[in-house]
Scaffold this active site. Sequence first.
Site, PDB file in Angstrom:
ATOM      1  CB  THR A   1      -0.939   0.012   1.217  1.00 37.23           C
ATOM      2  OG1 THR A   1      -0.174  -0.180   2.409  1.00 37.23           O
ATOM      3  CG2 THR A   1      -1.959  -1.118   1.110  1.00 37.23           C
TER       4      THR A   1
ATOM      5  CG  HIS B   1       4.531   0.849   8.217  1.00 37.72           C
ATOM      6  ND1 HIS B   1       4.058   0.090   9.260  1.00 37.72           N
ATOM      7  CD2 HIS B   1       3.553   0.833   7.278  1.00 37.72           C
ATOM      8  CE1 HIS B   1       2.862  -0.369   8.985  1.00 37.72           C
ATOM      9  NE2 HIS B   1       2.521   0.054   7.780  1.00 37.72           N
TER      10      HIS B   1
ATOM     11  CG  HIS C   1       4.788  -3.796   7.128  1.00 38.33           C
ATOM     12  ND1 HIS C   1       4.939  -2.546   6.563  1.00 38.33           N
ATOM     13  CD2 HIS C   1       3.606  -4.283   6.678  1.00 38.33           C
ATOM     14  CE1 HIS C   1       3.895  -2.290   5.776  1.00 38.33           C
ATOM     15  NE2 HIS C   1       3.064  -3.317   5.837  1.00 38.33           N
TER      16      HIS C   1
ATOM     17  CE  LYS D   1      -6.005   1.496   6.636  1.00 37.10           C
ATOM     18  NZ  LYS D   1      -5.133   2.581   7.070  1.00 37.10           N
TER      19      LYS D   1
ATOM     20  NE  ARG E   1      -6.382  -1.099   3.351  1.00 36.64           N
ATOM     21  CZ  ARG E   1      -5.353  -0.824   4.145  1.00 36.64           C
ATOM     22  NH1 ARG E   1      -4.515   0.124   3.799  1.00 36.64           N
ATOM     23  NH2 ARG E   1      -5.170  -1.475   5.271  1.00 36.64           N
TER      24      ARG E   1
ATOM     25  CD  GLN F   1      -5.190 -12.465   4.422  1.00 33.23           C
ATOM     26  OE1 GLN F   1      -5.464 -11.277   4.334  1.00 33.23           O
ATOM     27  NE2 GLN F   1      -4.721 -12.997   5.545  1.00 33.23           N
TER      28      GLN F   1
ATOM     29  CG  ASP G   1      -4.404  -6.573  11.712  1.00 39.58           C
ATOM     30  OD1 ASP G   1      -3.612  -7.533  11.588  1.00 39.58           O
ATOM     31  OD2 ASP G   1      -4.207  -5.466  11.184  1.00 39.58           O
TER      32      ASP G   1
ATOM     33  CE  LYS H   1      -2.933  -1.017  14.157  1.00 41.67           C
ATOM     34  NZ  LYS H   1      -3.210  -1.078  12.705  1.00 41.67           N
TER      35      LYS H   1
ATOM     36  CE  LYS I   1       0.231   5.911  11.492  1.00 37.77           C
ATOM     37  NZ  LYS I   1       0.154   6.276  10.064  1.00 37.77           N
ATOM     38  CB  THR I   2       6.819  10.700  14.221  1.00 32.00           C
ATOM     39  OG1 THR I   2       6.871  10.894  12.786  1.00 32.00           O
ATOM     40  CG2 THR I   2       7.618   9.453  14.578  1.00 32.00           C
TER      41      THR I   2
END
Length: 407
Positions: free
Chosen positions: A40, A45, A48, A82, A86, A171, A192, A227, A230-231
């Site tokens: 995606t 990141h 993962h 989500k 997406r 999947q 998830d 989670k 993130k910044t």
Amino acid sequence: MSVFDILMERGFIEQCTHENEIKELLEKEKVTFYIGFDPTADSLHVGHFVTVMAMSHMQRAGHRPIVLFGGGTAMIGDPTGKTDMRKMMTVETIDHNVECFKKQMSKFISFDNDAAIMVNNGDWLRSLNYIELLREVGPLFNVNQMLSAECYKQRMEKGLSFLEFNYMIMQSYDFLELYRRYNCKLQLGGNDQWSNILGGVKLVRCLHGDQSFGMTFSLLTNSEGKKMGKTEKGAVWLDPAKTSPYEFYQYWRNVADADVKRCLSLLTYVPMDEVNTLTNVEGAAINKAKERLAFEVTKIVHGEEEAIKAETAAKALFLGGAHGGSIPSTEMSSTDFEEGMDILTLLQQTNLVPSRSEGRRLVTQNGIKVNEQPVTDPNAKITLADFKENELMVQKGKKVFHKVILK
């Protein structure tokens, strides 16, 4: 100690379809297993990275990973987690992202001598005959059960598109295809993905009458269940062009005290007895564990040389220095400062703030320093006279530094 015990001790494992059978299988056989990554973005990141590390532990124990890139499933989009559908990506963008993922994954997993396999589910999903797919796997999916799955539940109020509704089937079909091609018996993934993994396990068992298993891992969350990764700038990426090794190091150096043990366990190879020793401390002593965490994770992702540079730069700044080649920097023309550049423009051009209003807020709240001196006037101008040897150090808060270099 078996790899199952290693993963359990380090806090990876959340759920298993058949725990005892999986433990026995991993102890007796060289198991081919797979983990999927939907492309995606053009970089993996830190979210993962938990599954990447789990895959690495499995490979070190003698099992064979299949790294599956979702060149097909990314064309649908996983609705998990989500609140809205997406954004649809072009085939060209998806294929580009897959190539980026391939290069990154080769740093963490060995593909020599068939020790691991890379595959792209676009190779089979993009050419599937819809009627044949429905006839083969459709009878095995109960719509009521699918709608009760966690990955769909939270979307029901806003509306779940039929496109996304197919994601679980796609999947699940991946597992069936990998079983047929490579005798893959085990699917791993983030917690998830539990509902999607159950679908694949069911397909293999029903259509082939053979053993197949699923196991999920912890998501990278902090002690409050939120989670991580993130910044203010967005995600913490594994690509050094998107998140520099220094910024990457600093992210882990600055995690909350309560999260250090979990991160050391999941994201490094530091032995657990050492992890326990490092983290079973009080007060400022936890900083040693944070430094070890930051160094080890940066070493795995960016290499030991970059980890040493980032550590050196961080320590130099802590001691009041303004040196270290790993500190994020921006080159700017000297002509930009001949008449002076206001501090808010400088903060924006160095990406330290997303807007002038945010810059103004930081300045008025004593959150900005230039060359270690507080800047309290939002109209202050930075001139050539402020540069020392063509360099200027801008500091945001206590932990974010950025160097401006004249060219």
